[in-house]
Design an enzyme around this catalytic site. Structure first.
Site, mmCIF file in Angstrom:
data_model
loop_
_atom_site.group_PDB
_atom_site.id
_atom_site.type_symbol
_atom_site.label_atom_id
_atom_site.label_comp_id
_atom_site.label_asym_id
_atom_site.label_seq_id
_atom_site.Cartn_x
_atom_site.Cartn_y
_atom_site.Cartn_z
ATOM 1 N N CYS A 131 -2.157 5.075 -5.028
ATOM 2 C CA CYS A 131 -2.665 4.257 -4.382
ATOM 3 C C CYS A 131 -2.783 2.811 -5.147
ATOM 4 O O CYS A 131 -3.487 3.102 -6.648
ATOM 5 C CB CYS A 131 -3.860 4.794 -4.526
ATOM 6 N N THR A 148 0.797 -0.793 -0.223
ATOM 7 C CA THR A 148 -0.087 -0.097 0.759
ATOM 8 C C THR A 148 1.146 1.634 0.099
ATOM 9 O O THR A 148 1.923 1.402 0.198
ATOM 10 C CB THR A 148 -0.733 0.093 1.553
#
Length: 230
Positions: A197, A83
């Site tokens: 992202c 992430t």
């Protein structure tokens, strides 16, 4: 071949992409029936998301550091945090383990510099676009100029990530909004746009725009493959 540690689940949809890309990369490198040696710890994202939006980053660091230590105990030779946003607590995680951490911003910056790109747009969660842990690293460590969308567009990007992509939904109207925002960054001078992202690749791809896109999930996974077999 080294064992790759994956700290995932944020969200599991993007962790699935990591698993597939890394195994495909190992197969391409080594051939035959080779697949990646992976130690994966997938956390429950719901409490972490709540802590993020409450600004309780020290508590998220505690959860992820404990998970990282379990990954190391499971035999991993190095670690990826699957992430972008949670690289905010990468220093705290690194302090709790003895294996290397491959930072997603470093892997992305290496590609940008290799391609001679100096000015780049950044899409991601509001935390990634607005705080300094990611874009500051790109600026200070690599000398890159980083552009982010205007406030209203940052809110759109953030909401789509949490309310749609992290739930496995990719809506046409959201794709259109993202492509408009990407075009706006290009008009401001971005030579490329970082999909900062790990879920954004579910929504837009290079086939959708003439603006160069850097999918951080693919870049991070490729770096892991290189590190595992070097």
């Amino acid at each position: 071949m080294k064992t790759i540690g994956l700290l995932g689940g944020m969200s599991w949809e993007s962790t699935l992409g990591y698993y597939q890309l890394i195994n495909e990369g190992i197969k391409e490198k080594l051939g035959g029936l080779h697949s990646a040696q992976i130690a994966l710890y997938s956390v429950d994202f719901d409490p972490i998301e709540k802590l993020q939006h409450a600004g309780k980053w020290d508590e998220t660091a505690g959860i992820l550091s404990a998970a990282a230590k379990n990954i190391e105990a499971g035999g991993a030779d190095f670690l990826l945090i699957c992430t972008n946003t949670m690289h905010k607590v990468a220093p705290e995680i690194e302090a709790e383990i003895s294996i290397p951490l491959l930072h997603i911003a470093d892997a992305t910056a290496e590609v940008l510099l290799q391609d001679g790109i100096r000015t780049v747009g950044l899409l991601g969660t509001g935390f990634t676009m607005e705080q300094d842990f990611y874009k500051g690293r790109l600026k200070d460590k690599y000398g890159l100029d980083v552009l982010v969308p205007a406030k209203q567009d940052r809110e759109i990007v953030h909401q789509v990530i949490y309310q749609e992509l992290c739930l496995g939904r990719a809506l046409p109207e959201s794709k259109a909004a993202y492509l408009r925002i990407i075009e706006a960054l290009a008009e401001q001078g971005a030579e490329a746009v970082i999909l900062g992202c790990t879920e954004i690749g579910m929504l837009v791809s290079q086939a959708d725009t003439k603006t160069r896109l850097l999918d951080t999930t693919r870049i991070h996974a490729r770096k892991a493959v290189e590190f595992a077999v070097q």
